[in-house]
Motif scaffolding. Structure first.
Motif, PDB file in Angstrom:
ATOM      1  N   SER A   1       0.831  -1.208   0.000  1.00 55.39           N
ATOM      2  CA  SER A   1       0.000   0.000   0.000  1.00 55.39           C
ATOM      3  C   SER A   1       0.861   1.251   0.000  1.00 55.39           C
ATOM      4  CB  SER A   1      -0.905   0.007   1.238  1.00 55.39           C
ATOM      5  OG  SER A   1      -1.568   1.245   1.330  1.00 55.39           O
ATOM      6  N   PRO A   2       0.613   2.191  -0.913  1.00 59.62           N
ATOM      7  CA  PRO A   2       1.409   3.417  -0.955  1.00 59.62           C
ATOM      8  C   PRO A   2       1.151   4.333   0.235  1.00 59.62           C
ATOM      9  CG  PRO A   2      -0.407   3.568  -2.504  1.00 59.62           C
ATOM     10  CD  PRO A   2      -0.414   2.163  -1.975  1.00 59.62           C
ATOM     11  N   GLU A   3       0.039   4.100   0.985  1.00 59.60           N
ATOM     12  CA  GLU A   3      -0.302   4.956   2.106  1.00 59.60           C
ATOM     13  C   GLU A   3       0.117   4.370   3.446  1.00 59.60           C
ATOM     14  OE1 GLU A   3      -4.417   5.763   1.906  1.00 59.60           O
ATOM     15  OE2 GLU A   3      -4.352   6.651  -0.078  1.00 59.60           O
ATOM     16  N   ALA A   4       0.765   3.166   3.435  1.00 57.79           N
ATOM     17  CA  ALA A   4       1.111   2.515   4.692  1.00 57.79           C
ATOM     18  C   ALA A   4       2.099   3.333   5.500  1.00 57.79           C
ATOM     19  CB  ALA A   4       1.676   1.125   4.406  1.00 57.79           C
ATOM     20  N   LYS A   5       3.067   3.953   4.850  1.00 57.64           N
ATOM     21  CA  LYS A   5       4.087   4.745   5.534  1.00 57.64           C
ATOM     22  C   LYS A   5       4.224   6.088   4.852  1.00 57.64           C
ATOM     23  CE  LYS A   5       5.535   1.852   8.743  1.00 57.64           C
ATOM     24  NZ  LYS A   5       5.491   2.178  10.186  1.00 57.64           N
ATOM     25  N   SER A   6       3.160   6.840   4.805  1.00 56.76           N
ATOM     26  CA  SER A   6       3.217   8.143   4.160  1.00 56.76           C
ATOM     27  C   SER A   6       2.367   9.134   4.931  1.00 56.76           C
ATOM     28  CB  SER A   6       2.717   8.045   2.703  1.00 56.76           C
ATOM     29  OG  SER A   6       1.344   7.710   2.678  1.00 56.76           O
ATOM     30  N   GLY A   7       2.664  10.394   4.706  1.00 56.17           N
ATOM     31  CA  GLY A   7       1.836  11.438   5.282  1.00 56.17           C
ATOM     32  C   GLY A   7       2.355  11.977   6.598  1.00 56.17           C
ATOM     33  N   ILE A   8       1.653  12.974   7.106  1.00 54.48           N
ATOM     34  CA  ILE A   8       1.991  13.639   8.358  1.00 54.48           C
ATOM     35  C   ILE A   8       1.359  12.860   9.504  1.00 54.48           C
ATOM     36  CG2 ILE A   8       1.882  15.792   9.644  1.00 54.48           C
ATOM     37  CD1 ILE A   8       3.552  15.906   7.059  1.00 54.48           C
ATOM     38  N   VAL A   9       2.197  12.375  10.402  1.00 51.28           N
ATOM     39  CA  VAL A   9       1.691  11.526  11.479  1.00 51.28           C
ATOM     40  C   VAL A   9       1.344  12.316  12.728  1.00 51.28           C
ATOM     41  CG1 VAL A   9       3.958  10.961  12.453  1.00 51.28           C
ATOM     42  CG2 VAL A   9       2.072   9.334  12.671  1.00 51.28           C
ATOM     43  N   SER A  10       1.967  13.492  12.938  1.00 55.56           N
ATOM     44  CA  SER A  10       1.613  14.284  14.115  1.00 55.56           C
ATOM     45  C   SER A  10       1.971  15.751  13.901  1.00 55.56           C
ATOM     46  CB  SER A  10       2.317  13.760  15.374  1.00 55.56           C
ATOM     47  OG  SER A  10       3.685  14.090  15.377  1.00 55.56           O
ATOM     48  N   LEU A  11       1.204  16.612  14.562  1.00 58.11           N
ATOM     49  CA  LEU A  11       1.408  18.058  14.537  1.00 58.11           C
ATOM     50  C   LEU A  11       1.253  18.592  15.950  1.00 58.11           C
ATOM     51  CD1 LEU A  11      -0.810  18.929  11.430  1.00 58.11           C
ATOM     52  CD2 LEU A  11       1.665  19.198  11.537  1.00 58.11           C
ATOM     53  N   ALA A  12       2.042  19.601  16.298  1.00 51.84           N
ATOM     54  CA  ALA A  12       1.918  20.250  17.608  1.00 51.84           C
ATOM     55  C   ALA A  12       2.314  21.712  17.469  1.00 51.84           C
ATOM     56  CB  ALA A  12       2.802  19.557  18.645  1.00 51.84           C
ATOM     57  N   ILE A  13       1.515  22.603  18.053  1.00 48.59           N
ATOM     58  CA  ILE A  13       1.771  24.045  17.994  1.00 48.59           C
ATOM     59  C   ILE A  13       2.054  24.533  19.400  1.00 48.59           C
ATOM     60  CG2 ILE A  13       0.845  26.286  17.310  1.00 48.59           C
ATOM     61  CD1 ILE A  13      -0.965  24.862  15.329  1.00 48.59           C
ATOM     62  N   ASP A  14       3.103  25.343  19.571  1.00 48.11           N
ATOM     63  CA  ASP A  14       3.519  25.764  20.909  1.00 48.11           C
ATOM     64  C   ASP A  14       2.561  26.799  21.500  1.00 48.11           C
ATOM     65  OD1 ASP A  14       4.441  28.172  19.559  1.00 48.11           O
ATOM     66  OD2 ASP A  14       5.746  28.484  21.284  1.00 48.11           O
ATOM     67  N   ALA A  15       2.813  27.149  22.776  1.00 44.43           N
ATOM     68  CA  ALA A  15       1.899  28.038  23.502  1.00 44.43           C
ATOM     69  C   ALA A  15       1.817  29.428  22.890  1.00 44.43           C
ATOM     70  CB  ALA A  15       2.337  28.139  24.969  1.00 44.43           C
ATOM     71  N   SER A  16       2.876  29.876  22.219  1.00 43.75           N
ATOM     72  CA  SER A  16       2.850  31.198  21.591  1.00 43.75           C
ATOM     73  C   SER A  16       2.116  31.201  20.262  1.00 43.75           C
ATOM     74  CB  SER A  16       4.286  31.701  21.374  1.00 43.75           C
ATOM     75  OG  SER A  16       4.936  30.951  20.357  1.00 43.75           O
ATOM     76  N   GLY A  17       1.882  30.025  19.690  1.00 47.16           N
ATOM     77  CA  GLY A  17       1.219  29.917  18.399  1.00 47.16           C
ATOM     78  C   GLY A  17       2.119  30.187  17.219  1.00 47.16           C
ATOM     79  N   THR A  18       3.440  30.303  17.436  1.00 51.21           N
ATOM     80  CA  THR A  18       4.357  30.629  16.339  1.00 51.21           C
ATOM     81  C   THR A  18       5.198  29.447  15.876  1.00 51.21           C
ATOM     82  OG1 THR A  18       6.058  31.375  17.912  1.00 51.21           O
ATOM     83  CG2 THR A  18       4.531  33.040  17.066  1.00 51.21           C
ATOM     84  N   LEU A  19       5.453  28.487  16.750  1.00 50.36           N
ATOM     85  CA  LEU A  19       6.286  27.342  16.383  1.00 50.36           C
ATOM     86  C   LEU A  19       5.425  26.095  16.199  1.00 50.36           C
ATOM     87  CD1 LEU A  19       9.497  27.692  18.591  1.00 50.36           C
ATOM     88  CD2 LEU A  19       9.048  28.562  16.290  1.00 50.36           C
ATOM     89  N   ILE A  20       5.735  25.355  15.145  1.00 47.18           N
ATOM     90  CA  ILE A  20       4.995  24.140  14.811  1.00 47.18           C
ATOM     91  C   ILE A  20       5.976  22.980  14.718  1.00 47.18           C
ATOM     92  CG2 ILE A  20       3.463  23.029  13.141  1.00 47.18           C
ATOM     93  CD1 ILE A  20       2.763  25.888  12.163  1.00 47.18           C
ATOM     94  N   ALA A  21       5.712  21.912  15.431  1.00 47.63           N
ATOM     95  CA  ALA A  21       6.514  20.690  15.341  1.00 47.63           C
ATOM     96  C   ALA A  21       5.723  19.654  14.558  1.00 47.63           C
ATOM     97  CB  ALA A  21       6.851  20.164  16.732  1.00 47.63           C
ATOM     98  N   SER A  22       6.380  19.039  13.567  1.00 43.38           N
ATOM     99  CA  SER A  22       5.676  18.077  12.717  1.00 43.38           C
ATOM    100  C   SER A  22       6.554  16.861  12.465  1.00 43.38           C
ATOM    101  CB  SER A  22       5.278  18.727  11.385  1.00 43.38           C
ATOM    102  OG  SER A  22       6.423  19.217  10.711  1.00 43.38           O
ATOM    103  N   ARG A  23       5.881  15.743  12.199  1.00 38.20           N
ATOM    104  CA  ARG A  23       6.585  14.498  11.892  1.00 38.20           C
ATOM    105  C   ARG A  23       5.944  13.846  10.680  1.00 38.20           C
ATOM    106  NH1 ARG A  23       6.528  10.120  15.164  1.00 38.20           N
ATOM    107  NH2 ARG A  23       4.703  10.743  16.365  1.00 38.20           N
ATOM    108  N   CYS A  24       6.792  13.315   9.816  1.00 41.40           N
ATOM    109  CA  CYS A  24       6.353  12.553   8.645  1.00 41.40           C
ATOM    110  C   CYS A  24       6.458  11.066   8.960  1.00 41.40           C
ATOM    111  CB  CYS A  24       7.245  12.874   7.451  1.00 41.40           C
ATOM    112  SG  CYS A  24       6.469  13.950   6.266  1.00 41.40           S
ATOM    113  N   GLU A  25       5.492  10.298   8.488  1.00 42.60           N
ATOM    114  CA  GLU A  25       5.515   8.872   8.792  1.00 42.60           C
ATOM    115  C   GLU A  25       6.687   8.155   8.126  1.00 42.60           C
ATOM    116  OE1 GLU A  25       2.487   5.689  10.283  1.00 42.60           O
ATOM    117  OE2 GLU A  25       1.705   7.214   8.935  1.00 42.60           O
ATOM    118  N   ASN A  26       7.117   8.619   6.968  1.00 45.74           N
ATOM    119  CA  ASN A  26       8.240   7.948   6.308  1.00 45.74           C
ATOM    120  C   ASN A  26       9.592   8.487   6.770  1.00 45.74           C
ATOM    121  OD1 ASN A  26       7.941  10.422   5.023  1.00 45.74           O
ATOM    122  ND2 ASN A  26       8.747   9.661   3.091  1.00 45.74           N
ATOM    123  N   LEU A  27       9.587   9.448   7.731  1.00 50.28           N
ATOM    124  CA  LEU A  27      10.818   9.926   8.369  1.00 50.28           C
ATOM    125  C   LEU A  27      10.639   9.757   9.877  1.00 50.28           C
ATOM    126  CD1 LEU A  27      11.310  13.217   6.305  1.00 50.28           C
ATOM    127  CD2 LEU A  27      12.544  11.057   5.976  1.00 50.28           C
TER     128      LEU A  27
END
Length: 362
Positions: A160-186
């Motif tokens: 399946s091409p979708e088994a290990k693809s896409g954005i797996v998680s997102l988080a925005i800090d308390a100030s609303g300016t910094l975003i932490a993200s993770r890719c499933e294939n990384l």
């Protein structure tokens, strides 16, 4: 069908059928002004934005395609969303390596974050965890990369091409300016973006797959990372942009023989009267508080200092006799409840020496 209920009586004051084929989720904005309904990814990009009283405000049908993108409408849709604390932004991750940042002013695209498998250190801090074998165990540290870096990718054995693809998680800090993200294939890499300047600010590459990333709930721009594997069970990786390098907190070194028993919990400690971030750790036998201060700091305002001086517990109550058992008050979580509610995280880590920037309390 979606139903809105009165908070006091739980009576339905509005209900409707959303214009979706197979809605997968809904989410309130933190300020309570917006309700989003997310269509199934199999139906493409589609998010419905409703006002607090249930009236449709806008239907978002996907990001603007890049110049090299074709047939974006035929691909899988939304995978995850995350609100900013103030409710002014919504980050949307799909099954590509793209995150779209929407502004709630009109729910239009404000920023696009593309996760590359090749990272150039042009104004970006690329921190990579390094392991070194020592007589006492593995020594962990971060090295700043000065060359083009390619983070490890995951190899999927499924067709399946979708088994290990896409954005797996997102988080925005308390100030609303910094975003932490993770890719499933990384799986070992965290990308940290600055939404105010619209740039990639930092990249952290761990030795082991990442289990969870969490911003401090009240202190701006402080991130904690946990990784998978038994050896990293009691290790927290903490990043803050002004530090010379990220810090590695190993709670195992504070326990007898360095052994962590059962499931481990690591989370931020809410201490509004302290300028320094603090972490709470527990396993089945011990609880530890750790305050993280700047290197060389001498007069550190420890969150638990007043409790020690006044002999009060973590809820601000006077200590009871050890022979008198006091039932927990309603609404106050015990350490056991916290552990039971924490998702199971298996982790790879190591033992390392602590420097004077960490202050522990068992």
């Amino acid at each position: 069908m979606i139903s809105l209920h009165s908070k006091e009586t739980y009576k339905v004051f509005r209900s409707w059928n959303p214009d979706t084929i197979d809605a997968q989720a809904l989410s309130w904005s933190p300020d309570g002004k917006w309700l989003v309904v997310i269509e199934s990814a199999a139906q493409g990009h589609r998010i419905l934005f409703y006002t607090a009283d249930g009236h449709l405000f806008k239907a978002w049908t996907g990001p603007r395609p890049a110049a090299d993108e074709k047939d974006i409408d035929c691909g899988a849709g939304v995978k995850t969303v995350e609100w900013s604390v103030d409710g002014r932004q919504l980050a949307v991750g799909d099954y590509s390596r793209r995150v779209t940042l929407l502004s709630t002013a009109n729910f239009s695209e404000a920023m696009r974050l593309d996760h590359s498998t090749t990272i150039r250190p042009d104004g970006i801090h690329i921190w990579q965890e390094q392991l070194k074998a020592t007589p006492s165990g593995l020594d962990r540290s971060y090295h700043l990369q000065t060359q083009v870096t390619c983070p490890p990718t995951s190899a999927s054995s499924t067709p399946s091409p979708e088994a290990k693809s896409g954005i797996v998680s997102l988080a925005i800090d308390a100030s609303g300016t910094l975003i932490a993200s993770r890719c499933e294939n990384l799986p070992t890499t965290v990308f940290i973006w600055d939404s105010s300047s619209k740039i990639l600010k930092a990249v952290l590459i761990q030795h082991s797959p990442i289990a969870k990333v969490t911003w401090h709930p009240t202190i701006n721009e402080v991130l904690v990372i946990r990784c998978e594997g038994d050896e990293s069970k009691g290790i927290a990786y903490v990043w803050e942009p002004s530090w010379e390098e990220p810090k590695i907190v190993n709670f195992g070194t504070q326990l007898p023989e360095g052994k962590i028993m059962g499931k481990a919990v690591i989370r931020w400690l809410r201490a509004s009267d302290s300028a320094y971030p603090a972490l709470f750790f527990s396993d089945t036998h011990d609880c530890i508080l750790a305050s993280i201060s700047e290197a060389g700091a001498t007069d550190v305002d420890l969150p638990w200092k007043d409790a020690e001086e006044k002999a009060v517990d973590i809820y601000g109550q006077l200590e009871e006799s050890p022979l008198v058992l006091v039932p927990a008050e309603k609404g106050k979580a015990t350490a056991r409840q916290i552990m039971d509610n924490e998702p199971t995280i298996t982790t790879f880590g190591a033992l390392g020496d602590m420097d004077d920037t960490f202050h522990f309390k068992r």
